[in-house]
Write a protein that holds these residues in place. Sequence first.
Motif, PDB file in Angstrom:
ATOM      1  N   ASP A 215       0.858  -1.177   0.000  1.00  0.00           N
ATOM      2  CA  ASP A 215       0.000   0.000   0.000  1.00  0.00           C
ATOM      3  C   ASP A 215       0.898   1.231   0.000  1.00  0.00           C
ATOM      4  OD1 ASP A 215      -1.481   2.286   0.991  1.00  0.00           O
ATOM      5  OD2 ASP A 215      -3.059   0.902   1.631  1.00  0.00           O
ATOM      6  N   ALA A 216       0.920   1.974  -1.110  1.00  0.00           N
ATOM      7  CA  ALA A 216       1.841   3.101  -1.251  1.00  0.00           C
ATOM      8  C   ALA A 216       1.594   4.173  -0.198  1.00  0.00           C
ATOM      9  CB  ALA A 216       1.722   3.701  -2.650  1.00  0.00           C
ATOM     10  N   GLU A 217       0.338   4.462   0.096  1.00  0.00           N
ATOM     11  CA  GLU A 217       0.028   5.490   1.089  1.00  0.00           C
ATOM     12  C   GLU A 217       0.547   5.092   2.469  1.00  0.00           C
ATOM     13  OE1 GLU A 217      -1.637   9.075   2.607  1.00  0.00           O
ATOM     14  OE2 GLU A 217      -1.334   8.423   0.541  1.00  0.00           O
ATOM     15  N   GLN A 218       0.302   3.845   2.865  1.00  0.00           N
ATOM     16  CA  GLN A 218       0.778   3.389   4.170  1.00  0.00           C
ATOM     17  C   GLN A 218       2.303   3.324   4.210  1.00  0.00           C
ATOM     18  OE1 GLN A 218      -0.960   2.923   6.945  1.00  0.00           O
ATOM     19  NE2 GLN A 218      -2.751   3.644   5.842  1.00  0.00           N
ATOM     20  N   ALA A 219       2.916   2.947   3.086  1.00  0.00           N
ATOM     21  CA  ALA A 219       4.375   2.876   3.033  1.00  0.00           C
ATOM     22  C   ALA A 219       4.986   4.255   3.232  1.00  0.00           C
ATOM     23  CB  ALA A 219       4.819   2.292   1.687  1.00  0.00           C
ATOM     24  N   LEU A 220       4.403   5.270   2.591  1.00  0.00           N
ATOM     25  CA  LEU A 220       4.935   6.622   2.739  1.00  0.00           C
ATOM     26  C   LEU A 220       4.664   7.178   4.130  1.00  0.00           C
ATOM     27  CD1 LEU A 220       6.443   8.929   1.453  1.00  0.00           C
ATOM     28  CD2 LEU A 220       4.285   9.755   0.487  1.00  0.00           C
ATOM     29  N   ARG A 221       3.491   6.858   4.689  1.00  0.00           N
ATOM     30  CA  ARG A 221       3.206   7.288   6.060  1.00  0.00           C
ATOM     31  C   ARG A 221       4.251   6.700   7.019  1.00  0.00           C
ATOM     32  NH1 ARG A 221      -1.853   9.168   7.455  1.00  0.00           N
ATOM     33  NH2 ARG A 221      -1.716   8.129   9.471  1.00  0.00           N
ATOM     34  N   ALA A 222       4.591   5.435   6.813  1.00  0.00           N
ATOM     35  CA  ALA A 222       5.592   4.787   7.673  1.00  0.00           C
ATOM     36  C   ALA A 222       6.960   5.430   7.471  1.00  0.00           C
ATOM     37  CB  ALA A 222       5.654   3.292   7.376  1.00  0.00           C
ATOM     38  N   ALA A 223       7.296   5.767   6.217  1.00  0.00           N
ATOM     39  CA  ALA A 223       8.575   6.417   5.942  1.00  0.00           C
ATOM     40  C   ALA A 223       8.630   7.791   6.601  1.00  0.00           C
ATOM     41  CB  ALA A 223       8.781   6.544   4.434  1.00  0.00           C
ATOM     42  N   HIS A 225       7.106   8.638   9.313  1.00  0.00           N
ATOM     43  CA  HIS A 225       7.266   8.404  10.750  1.00  0.00           C
ATOM     44  C   HIS A 225       8.722   8.076  11.085  1.00  0.00           C
ATOM     45  CE1 HIS A 225       6.163   7.393  14.816  1.00  0.00           C
ATOM     46  NE2 HIS A 225       6.576   6.152  14.678  1.00  0.00           N
ATOM     47  N   ARG A 226       9.358   7.235  10.257  1.00  0.00           N
ATOM     48  CA  ARG A 226      10.762   6.899  10.497  1.00  0.00           C
ATOM     49  C   ARG A 226      11.644   8.142  10.398  1.00  0.00           C
ATOM     50  NH1 ARG A 226       9.386   2.568   7.184  1.00  0.00           N
ATOM     51  NH2 ARG A 226      10.494   3.470   5.404  1.00  0.00           N
ATOM     52  N   GLU A 228      10.760  11.260  10.965  1.00  0.00           N
ATOM     53  CA  GLU A 228      10.532  12.084  12.154  1.00  0.00           C
ATOM     54  C   GLU A 228      11.318  11.563  13.348  1.00  0.00           C
ATOM     55  OE1 GLU A 228       6.103  13.919  12.025  1.00  0.00           O
ATOM     56  OE2 GLU A 228       6.193  11.728  12.002  1.00  0.00           O
ATOM     57  N   GLN A 229      11.281  10.240  13.540  1.00  0.00           N
ATOM     58  CA  GLN A 229      11.980   9.648  14.680  1.00  0.00           C
ATOM     59  C   GLN A 229      13.487   9.859  14.567  1.00  0.00           C
ATOM     60  OE1 GLN A 229      10.456   5.550  14.592  1.00  0.00           O
ATOM     61  NE2 GLN A 229       9.407   5.980  16.519  1.00  0.00           N
ATOM     62  N   ARG A 230      14.021   9.652  13.358  1.00  0.00           N
ATOM     63  CA  ARG A 230      15.469   9.780  13.181  1.00  0.00           C
ATOM     64  C   ARG A 230      15.923  11.232  13.323  1.00  0.00           C
ATOM     65  NH1 ARG A 230      15.916   5.714   7.918  1.00  0.00           N
ATOM     66  NH2 ARG A 230      15.231   3.829   9.042  1.00  0.00           N
ATOM     67  N   PHE A 231      15.140  12.155  12.798  1.00  0.00           N
ATOM     68  CA  PHE A 231      15.533  13.555  12.913  1.00  0.00           C
ATOM     69  C   PHE A 231      15.417  14.028  14.361  1.00  0.00           C
ATOM     70  CE2 PHE A 231      15.522  18.135  12.316  1.00  0.00           C
ATOM     71  CZ  PHE A 231      16.526  18.273  11.357  1.00  0.00           C
ATOM     72  N   ALA A 232      14.430  13.498  15.078  1.00  0.00           N
ATOM     73  CA  ALA A 232      14.312  13.828  16.502  1.00  0.00           C
ATOM     74  C   ALA A 232      15.542  13.346  17.259  1.00  0.00           C
ATOM     75  CB  ALA A 232      13.044  13.206  17.084  1.00  0.00           C
ATOM     76  N   HIS A 233      16.085  12.187  16.830  1.00  0.00           N
ATOM     77  CA  HIS A 233      17.309  11.672  17.450  1.00  0.00           C
ATOM     78  C   HIS A 233      18.478  12.623  17.185  1.00  0.00           C
ATOM     79  CE1 HIS A 233      20.108   8.560  18.925  1.00  0.00           C
ATOM     80  NE2 HIS A 233      20.900   8.950  17.927  1.00  0.00           N
ATOM     81  N   ASN A 263      19.677   2.082  15.620  1.00  0.00           N
ATOM     82  CA  ASN A 263      18.830   1.831  16.792  1.00  0.00           C
ATOM     83  C   ASN A 263      17.451   1.336  16.380  1.00  0.00           C
ATOM     84  OD1 ASN A 263      20.913   2.674  18.427  1.00  0.00           O
ATOM     85  ND2 ASN A 263      20.088   4.745  18.735  1.00  0.00           N
ATOM     86  N   GLN A 264      16.888   1.924  15.319  1.00  0.00           N
ATOM     87  CA  GLN A 264      15.577   1.489  14.838  1.00  0.00           C
ATOM     88  C   GLN A 264      15.635   0.056  14.316  1.00  0.00           C
ATOM     89  OE1 GLN A 264      14.304   4.380  11.897  1.00  0.00           O
ATOM     90  NE2 GLN A 264      12.940   5.376  13.357  1.00  0.00           N
ATOM     91  N   ASP A 265      16.705  -0.244  13.571  1.00  0.00           N
ATOM     92  CA  ASP A 265      16.835  -1.601  13.022  1.00  0.00           C
ATOM     93  C   ASP A 265      16.916  -2.639  14.142  1.00  0.00           C
ATOM     94  OD1 ASP A 265      16.771  -0.602  10.465  1.00  0.00           O
ATOM     95  OD2 ASP A 265      18.947  -0.611  10.191  1.00  0.00           O
ATOM     96  N   ARG A 266      17.641  -2.306  15.216  1.00  0.00           N
ATOM     97  CA  ARG A 266      17.751  -3.229  16.346  1.00  0.00           C
ATOM     98  C   ARG A 266      16.396  -3.413  17.035  1.00  0.00           C
ATOM     99  NH1 ARG A 266      23.271  -0.616  18.867  1.00  0.00           N
ATOM    100  NH2 ARG A 266      24.775  -1.674  17.466  1.00  0.00           N
ATOM    101  N   ALA A 267      15.645  -2.288  17.154  1.00  0.00           N
ATOM    102  CA  ALA A 267      14.347  -2.347  17.812  1.00  0.00           C
ATOM    103  C   ALA A 267      13.350  -3.161  16.996  1.00  0.00           C
ATOM    104  CB  ALA A 267      13.805  -0.937  18.023  1.00  0.00           C
ATOM    105  N   ASP A 268      13.522  -3.155  15.649  1.00  0.00           N
ATOM    106  CA  ASP A 268      12.615  -3.889  14.771  1.00  0.00           C
ATOM    107  C   ASP A 268      12.915  -5.371  14.708  1.00  0.00           C
ATOM    108  OD1 ASP A 268      11.270  -1.584  14.189  1.00  0.00           O
ATOM    109  OD2 ASP A 268      12.350  -1.184  12.331  1.00  0.00           O
TER     110      ASP A 268
END
Length: 270
Positions: A215-223, A225-226, A228-233, A263-268
């Motif tokens: 699902d392209a929309e869900q894939a981009l939403r997830a991207a 989110h990732r 945002e998390q990485r930039f917050a780091h 860190n995200q890869d380890r958490a996943d």
Amino acid sequence: MSADRTLADLLAIMARLRDPENGCPWDLEQTFRTILRYTLEEAYEVAEAIDHDDMDALREELGDLLFQVVFHARLAEERGQFDFDDVVVTIRDKMIRRHPHVFTDSGPATEAEIRDNWERIKAAERAHKPAPGAGLLDGIARALPALVRAEKLQKRASGVGFDWDQIDGVFDKVTEELDEYRASLAESVPASERTHEVGDLLFACVNLARHMGVDAEQALRAANHRFEQRFAHIEAGLRQQGRRPDRTERAEMERLWQEAKTNQDRADDP
């Protein structure tokens, strides 16, 4: 508590809000068009609650979205066009019609058969209510998010055989569109043409996602989110150093980005 009772209460509240004598002035001023933005906002807030796995928020946002349905139905009822019961009957009949494997004696069906039947039944429904000069792609709402609408357009065309037979053709198309955009950067072309080329590239990427079952929309939403998390780091790491992103070299931000990614890869990992 009875669902019928609570729904009746909600319908009564909506009627009171729209009462010409004692209703709410703001609610009385509203039309289908003026509340449309709120309907869309509530739908996205439902999606956000699901993305965050926040069940308390989801319960509240689903209620807000339901209220939008009640509001639209009330406006239509006041015009003598339809009411909330008509909305419920329409969706009830549609769900029964589109699930013959559940509501008839046709027997169990595979997931592929269910999907094919769903599209076939939808096509038959469209055929029974054609507009003058209606085309195959008519009826796909223009207000949908662009990625969602692109996928729906592609699926509709695929239903009549206008599609790639093999995924290799889709990969080639993505490469072709990317090459065309690179060429537009090397040439002196209007910004509108570059916009056109980017649009073609995005459309081809949606097609690739569709062929891969993503699902392209869900894939981009997830991207998103990732990102945002990485930039917050990055920001958190720089704050610990007493620094700010706009005063930090790209190399340091890239180091923190890669750290966040690891860190995200380890958490996943299971």
